[in-house]
Write a protein that holds these residues in place. Structure first.
Motif, PDB file in Angstrom:
ATOM      1  N   ARG A   1       0.799  97.098  -2.707  1.00 19.38           N
ATOM      2  CA  ARG A   1       0.039  96.748  -3.519  1.00 19.38           C
ATOM      3  C   ARG A   1      -1.464  96.394  -3.155  1.00 19.38           C
ATOM      4  NH1 ARG A   1       2.864  95.623  -9.183  1.00 19.38           N
ATOM      5  NH2 ARG A   1       4.220  95.147  -7.156  1.00 19.38           N
ATOM      6  N   LEU A   2      -0.749  95.292  -2.078  1.00 21.82           N
ATOM      7  CA  LEU A   2      -1.505  94.252  -1.943  1.00 21.82           C
ATOM      8  C   LEU A   2      -2.386  95.082  -0.330  1.00 21.82           C
ATOM      9  CD1 LEU A   2      -3.079  91.180  -1.689  1.00 21.82           C
ATOM     10  CD2 LEU A   2      -1.103  90.627  -0.129  1.00 21.82           C
ATOM     11  N   GLY A   3      -1.265  95.088   0.201  1.00 21.75           N
ATOM     12  CA  GLY A   3      -2.188  96.922   0.849  1.00 21.75           C
ATOM     13  C   GLY A   3      -2.666  95.580   2.415  1.00 21.75           C
TER      14      GLY A   3
ATOM     15  N   SER B   1      -4.136  88.619  -8.822  1.00 30.50           N
ATOM     16  CA  SER B   1      -4.998  89.023  -7.172  1.00 30.50           C
ATOM     17  C   SER B   1      -5.097  87.974  -6.185  1.00 30.50           C
ATOM     18  CB  SER B   1      -5.189  89.971  -7.867  1.00 30.50           C
ATOM     19  OG  SER B   1      -7.057  89.046  -8.117  1.00 30.50           O
ATOM     20  N   LEU B   2      -4.924  88.495  -5.529  1.00 31.42           N
ATOM     21  CA  LEU B   2      -5.720  86.975  -4.768  1.00 31.42           C
ATOM     22  C   LEU B   2      -6.775  86.484  -4.970  1.00 31.42           C
ATOM     23  CD1 LEU B   2      -5.592  85.623  -1.788  1.00 31.42           C
ATOM     24  CD2 LEU B   2      -7.214  87.449  -0.700  1.00 31.42           C
ATOM     25  N   ASP B   3      -7.992  87.163  -5.616  1.00 34.07           N
ATOM     26  CA  ASP B   3      -9.186  86.519  -6.495  1.00 34.07           C
ATOM     27  C   ASP B   3      -8.654  85.837  -7.194  1.00 34.07           C
ATOM     28  OD1 ASP B   3     -10.378  88.398  -4.606  1.00 34.07           O
ATOM     29  OD2 ASP B   3     -11.287  89.524  -6.145  1.00 34.07           O
ATOM     30  N   SER B   4      -7.883  86.272  -8.803  1.00 37.58           N
ATOM     31  CA  SER B   4      -7.313  85.216  -9.795  1.00 37.58           C
ATOM     32  C   SER B   4      -6.515  84.112  -9.129  1.00 37.58           C
ATOM     33  CB  SER B   4      -6.585  86.998 -10.571  1.00 37.58           C
ATOM     34  OG  SER B   4      -5.203  86.437  -9.964  1.00 37.58           O
ATOM     35  N   ALA B   5      -4.894  84.420  -7.711  1.00 41.06           N
ATOM     36  CA  ALA B   5      -4.944  83.335  -8.004  1.00 41.06           C
ATOM     37  C   ALA B   5      -5.495  82.076  -7.340  1.00 41.06           C
ATOM     38  CB  ALA B   5      -3.775  83.566  -6.601  1.00 41.06           C
TER      39      ALA B   5
ATOM     40  N   ILE C   1       0.671  86.878  -7.074  1.00 42.44           N
ATOM     41  CA  ILE C   1      -0.782  88.186  -5.992  1.00 42.44           C
ATOM     42  C   ILE C   1       0.247  89.678  -5.697  1.00 42.44           C
ATOM     43  CG2 ILE C   1      -2.105  88.144  -3.937  1.00 42.44           C
ATOM     44  CD1 ILE C   1      -2.212  85.045  -3.420  1.00 42.44           C
ATOM     45  N   LYS C   2      -0.444  90.319  -6.776  1.00 45.98           N
ATOM     46  CA  LYS C   2       0.354  92.351  -6.430  1.00 45.98           C
ATOM     47  C   LYS C   2      -0.866  92.430  -5.224  1.00 45.98           C
ATOM     48  CE  LYS C   2       3.520  90.787  -8.305  1.00 45.98           C
ATOM     49  NZ  LYS C   2       5.101  90.785  -7.891  1.00 45.98           N
ATOM     50  N   ASN C   3      -2.392  92.316  -6.400  1.00 45.56           N
ATOM     51  CA  ASN C   3      -3.758  92.973  -5.434  1.00 45.56           C
ATOM     52  C   ASN C   3      -5.070  92.470  -5.004  1.00 45.56           C
ATOM     53  OD1 ASN C   3      -2.228  95.656  -7.219  1.00 45.56           O
ATOM     54  ND2 ASN C   3      -3.122  94.132  -8.988  1.00 45.56           N
TER      55      ASN C   3
ATOM     56  N   PRO D   1       4.018  90.624   6.684  1.00 42.61           N
ATOM     57  CA  PRO D   1       5.008  89.707   5.395  1.00 42.61           C
ATOM     58  C   PRO D   1       3.766  89.046   4.491  1.00 42.61           C
ATOM     59  CG  PRO D   1       5.380  89.288   7.621  1.00 42.61           C
ATOM     60  CD  PRO D   1       4.453  89.803   7.894  1.00 42.61           C
ATOM     61  N   LYS D   2       4.090  89.566   3.447  1.00 44.35           N
ATOM     62  CA  LYS D   2       3.188  89.212   2.075  1.00 44.35           C
ATOM     63  C   LYS D   2       2.933  86.736   1.987  1.00 44.35           C
ATOM     64  CE  LYS D   2       2.327  90.838  -1.817  1.00 44.35           C
ATOM     65  NZ  LYS D   2       3.212  90.967  -3.510  1.00 44.35           N
TER      66      LYS D   2
END
Ligand code: UTP
Length: 405
Positions: free
Chosen positions: A100-102, A390-394, A382-384, A106-107
């Protein structure tokens, strides 16, 4: 395995299409494909999904953040002492593909910093270092990777000198893979000589830890508890001594960190009892009755969602080691070869992956301490890239927690 043995194995499972391009392969490629077919457990495609249609759900009470606050000194003492005695190891689940993050890597190697470099792995190791400093000793961290991202993960840790953690205390292990299929459950090829394989879900961590030969050493060290958590939540408290102390005081075999749901249908797995055993029910499986049910204080009875941070007692795990987890058959985008041998990279889901999930291990245990934490302090997955989780919300949540970005 030779060609006819491979053919026989594939016929048994109706997967002969995997030999479609066999004649075009070099000797070496052909051997590699046969070896791959030999290794694959196709029976996973016949596994059972969880059937909750006749289950009876009842609420499971949480130890609330308020109660924890009152008892925190005692929890801390017990937890930190157990860490000092070497009774805790961490298991960091980092084998996922983060589709989902694309993000192409590795995350945990995602740089979440804005004006400086700050990686997800680094945040988690920093959190571990804080506890290690309080305990006066480091504790082992087992990092689960997959065949797809192990080399990149190990390289990353080496390049960053393990972010200052004792590198002898960090161990990597590779999870198993399972085949990916089209909607008719026919396994895809991702190359003419390569079966389409993907990590088999985060539920495989315990089995993989054992298959990788790390378990004897874990036992020999006297480790009694695993703190299991995901890679994508940088606010995750690693080896949280309060949590460990609370679980030790409770006498339960399992602890699950939870947060209060923001609204009844929020997309979190909800902790409750299923047929008398602790269990996690997916938000979309909650009935209207469960969504509306209230407890004696007028609070929602099914109000706590899990955040993928658990404590498992090793002895209790050993008792369930032979049991099979239910399968989750998930629609995903799967790159594959079409019948003419062209590589297709789909924009939309085009098939299934077969996964087991750590949350299904909960109901294999007899009891569970449900431990409430404050969402804003401990939950920033962070899923998206943008939007929810998301990265933004995190980044917003990191800033609220005074983490310099
Ligand atoms: P997710 O369910 O968010 O999956 O994983 P993911 O692979 O990271 O992301 P998507 O769904 O493809 O977008 C939750 C945690 O479980 C780990 C992930 O690395 C993450 O820490 N995980 C997931 C594994 O270790 N192995 C797996 O096979 C799947």
């Amino acid at each position: 395995m030779n060609y006819s043995e491979a053919k026989e194995k594939l016929e048994k499972y109706g997967q002969q299409q995997l030999l479609r391009f066999y004649d075009e392969l070099s000797e070496e490629e052909a051997q590699a494909l046969l070896a791959e077919i030999n290794k694959i457990d196709f029976s996973v495609l016949e596994g059972k999904e969880k059937d909750i249609s006749t289950s009876v759900f009842t609420p499971l009470k949480a130890l609330t953040a308020e109660e924890i606050e009152k008892r925190k000194d005692s929890f801390f003492e017990k937890g930190i002492e157990a860490i000092r005695q070497g009774k805790l190891a961490c298991v960091l689940l980092a084998g996922g593909q983060g589709t989902r993050l694309g993000f192409d890597g590795p995350k945990g190697t995602l740089n979440v910093g804005v004006t400086k470099e700050l990686y997800l792995f680094e945040m988690l190791i920093n959190n571990a270092k804080e506890v290690a400093a309080k305990a006066g000793c480091a504790f082992p961290i087992y990092i689960m990777t997959s065949e797809k991202n192990n080399a990149a993960t190990v390289r990353f840790f080496n390049e960053h000198n393990f972010f200052g953690y004792d590198k002898n205390m960090i161990h990597f292990f590779i999870q198993e893979m399972s085949p990916a299929t089209d909607y008719d459950h026919k396994v895809y090829l991702e190359g003419k000589g390569h079966v389409s394989l993907s990590p088999n879900g985060n539920g495989g961590w315990y089995r993989s830890l054992r298959l990788n030969g790390l378990y004897d050493d874990i036992k020999a060290q006297g480790i009694e508890w695993f703190n299991v958590f995901g890679v994508d939540n940088g606010l995750q408290k690693v080896a949280d001594p309060y949590f460990l102390g609370a679980v030790l005081e409770s006498g339960d075999d399992l602890g699950a960190k939870v947060i209060k749901k923001a609204f009844p249908t929020e997309g979190l797995g909800v902790i409750c009892y299923r047929d008398g055993k602790p269990s996690i029910v997916e938000y979309y499986d909650l009935t209207d009755e469960m969504l509306e049910a209230k407890d004696e204080n007028g609070e929602l009875a099914y109000n706590f969602g899990v955040i993928l941070n658990y404590l498992f007692n090793i002895e209790a795990l050993e008792k369930i080691a032979g049991e099979n987890l239910p399968l989750h058959i998930v629609k995903k985008k799967i790159p594959h070869l079409d019948e003419a041998g062209n590589l297709i990279k789909p924009e939309e889901p085009n098939g299934y992956k077969y996964e087991t999930l750590v949350l299904d291990m909960i109901e294999m245990m007899d009891n569970c301490l449900v431990y409430e934490v404050i969402r804003e302090k401990e939950f920033a997955p962070i899923k998206n890239l943008h939007g929810v989780d998301s990265l933004d919300s995190a980044r917003e949540l990191y800033a609220k927690n005074n983490i310099e970005l």
